[in-house]
Design a protein around this motif. Sequence first.
Motif, short mmCIF file in Angstrom:
data_model
loop_
_atom_site.label_atom_id
_atom_site.label_comp_id
_atom_site.label_asym_id
_atom_site.label_seq_id
_atom_site.Cartn_x
_atom_site.Cartn_y
_atom_site.Cartn_z
N LYS A 134 0.85 -1.19 0.00
CA LYS A 134 0.00 0.00 0.00
C LYS A 134 0.88 1.24 0.00
O LYS A 134 1.91 1.28 0.68
N CYS A 135 0.48 2.27 -0.74
CA CYS A 135 1.34 3.43 -0.97
C CYS A 135 0.69 4.75 -0.57
O CYS A 135 -0.53 4.84 -0.45
N ALA A 136 1.54 5.75 -0.39
CA ALA A 136 1.07 7.11 -0.14
C ALA A 136 2.04 8.08 -0.80
O ALA A 136 3.26 7.88 -0.79
N LEU A 137 1.48 9.14 -1.36
CA LEU A 137 2.28 10.16 -2.04
C LEU A 137 2.61 11.28 -1.06
O LEU A 137 1.74 11.76 -0.34
N VAL A 138 3.86 11.68 -1.03
CA VAL A 138 4.31 12.77 -0.15
C VAL A 138 3.97 14.11 -0.78
O VAL A 138 4.34 14.39 -1.92
N ARG A 139 3.25 14.95 -0.02
CA ARG A 139 2.86 16.28 -0.49
C ARG A 139 3.75 17.34 0.14
O ARG A 139 4.63 17.02 0.96
N ALA A 140 3.51 18.59 -0.21
CA ALA A 140 4.34 19.69 0.32
C ALA A 140 4.28 19.75 1.85
O ALA A 140 5.28 20.05 2.50
N ALA A 158 12.14 11.52 -13.05
CA ALA A 158 11.26 12.56 -13.59
C ALA A 158 11.17 12.53 -15.11
O ALA A 158 10.20 13.03 -15.68
N LYS A 159 12.16 11.95 -15.79
CA LYS A 159 12.13 11.89 -17.25
C LYS A 159 11.23 10.77 -17.76
O LYS A 159 10.88 10.73 -18.94
N LYS A 160 10.85 9.85 -16.85
CA LYS A 160 10.07 8.69 -17.28
C LYS A 160 8.67 8.64 -16.67
O LYS A 160 7.71 8.29 -17.37
N ALA A 161 8.58 8.95 -15.38
CA ALA A 161 7.31 8.70 -14.70
C ALA A 161 6.91 9.85 -13.79
O ALA A 161 7.74 10.42 -13.08
N SER A 162 5.63 10.15 -13.80
CA SER A 162 5.05 11.10 -12.85
C SER A 162 4.81 10.37 -11.52
O SER A 162 4.28 9.26 -11.52
N PRO A 163 5.21 10.97 -10.38
CA PRO A 163 4.96 10.32 -9.09
C PRO A 163 3.48 10.01 -8.87
O PRO A 163 3.13 8.95 -8.36
N GLU A 164 2.61 10.94 -9.28
CA GLU A 164 1.18 10.75 -9.10
C GLU A 164 0.68 9.54 -9.92
O GLU A 164 -0.15 8.76 -9.43
N PHE A 165 1.22 9.38 -11.13
CA PHE A 165 0.81 8.25 -11.96
C PHE A 165 1.31 6.94 -11.37
O PHE A 165 0.57 5.95 -11.28
N LEU A 166 2.58 6.90 -10.96
CA LEU A 166 3.13 5.67 -10.38
C LEU A 166 2.38 5.28 -9.11
O LEU A 166 2.14 4.10 -8.85
N ASN A 167 1.98 6.28 -8.33
CA ASN A 167 1.21 6.01 -7.12
C ASN A 167 -0.12 5.34 -7.46
O ASN A 167 -0.57 4.43 -6.75
N LEU A 168 -0.75 5.80 -8.55
CA LEU A 168 -1.99 5.16 -9.01
C LEU A 168 -1.74 3.72 -9.46
O LEU A 168 -2.49 2.81 -9.11
N VAL A 169 -0.69 3.54 -10.25
CA VAL A 169 -0.36 2.22 -10.78
C VAL A 169 -0.15 1.20 -9.66
O VAL A 169 -0.62 0.06 -9.74
N LEU A 170 0.53 1.62 -8.62
CA LEU A 170 0.84 0.69 -7.52
C LEU A 170 -0.42 0.24 -6.77
O LEU A 170 -0.38 -0.76 -6.05
#
Length: 254
Positions: A134-140, A158-170
């Motif tokens: 289970k994952c969580a995205l770090v915000r400001a 950053a050249k390959k994947a958006s953190p927000e997208f990878l968080n969804l994928v996981l």
Amino acid sequence: QVDACQQRLEKMPTLLKRFRQSVLAAACSGRLTADWREKNPTPSSDAENDLPNGWQQTTVGDAIESLKYGTSQKCSHEKQGVPVLRIPNIADGVVSQSDLKYAKLPEKEFQQLRLRVGDILLIRSNGSVSLVGKCALVRAVDKDFAYAGYLIRLRTDAKKASPEFLNLVLGSYDVRKQIEIPARSTSGVNNINSEEVRALEFILPPLAEQQEIVRRVAGLFALADQLEQRLAQARKQVDKLTPSLLARAFKGEL
């Protein structure tokens, strides 16, 4: 009629859960943005692999620049040192700052574990298999925190994947299968190690499409959140109906 209404309302949480799962499945397969690709075509094509144009098969390891385990230092509720995020702080794809604990970390270790905006924290060990991975995205608001040893920090390339997208994928069904099926074969505490995290497979769209997917998913999930709020209000109103009806009945007002 009230009982029938309550039965219908009781089905709604399951329907909303399925709705979110369907949105994630569509997002991670390319179906959610099929119309977007028609308006924004890419020169590359993976038609022979049955992949959407511009998408490619990849692994988490290829989409990140680093992966690191958390601290083994003992934490406490005393507000001394730095906040250390733990398993209870991983909630619904974002960091929850309730029940924070703190630790005095050596400066070198803190700099190694210091969280940045866009980092992803993943639970690597738990008695419940549904929590492993289970994952969580770090915000400001969460940056400059540290994190505990049962968590792994993923930092995307950053050249390959958006953190927000990878968080969804996981959190998608296909990736959850890769995590849960092997974990179920063990007893006691379930684990996923760094090499297993790196080996998780998914299909990766171009960055521009990743951003569009994140935007659309956020909008659909916000709709589901609104429906949940309306559901809670409806349940309260329905729960009041039976006593109200009985009171009117015995007063002869019905």
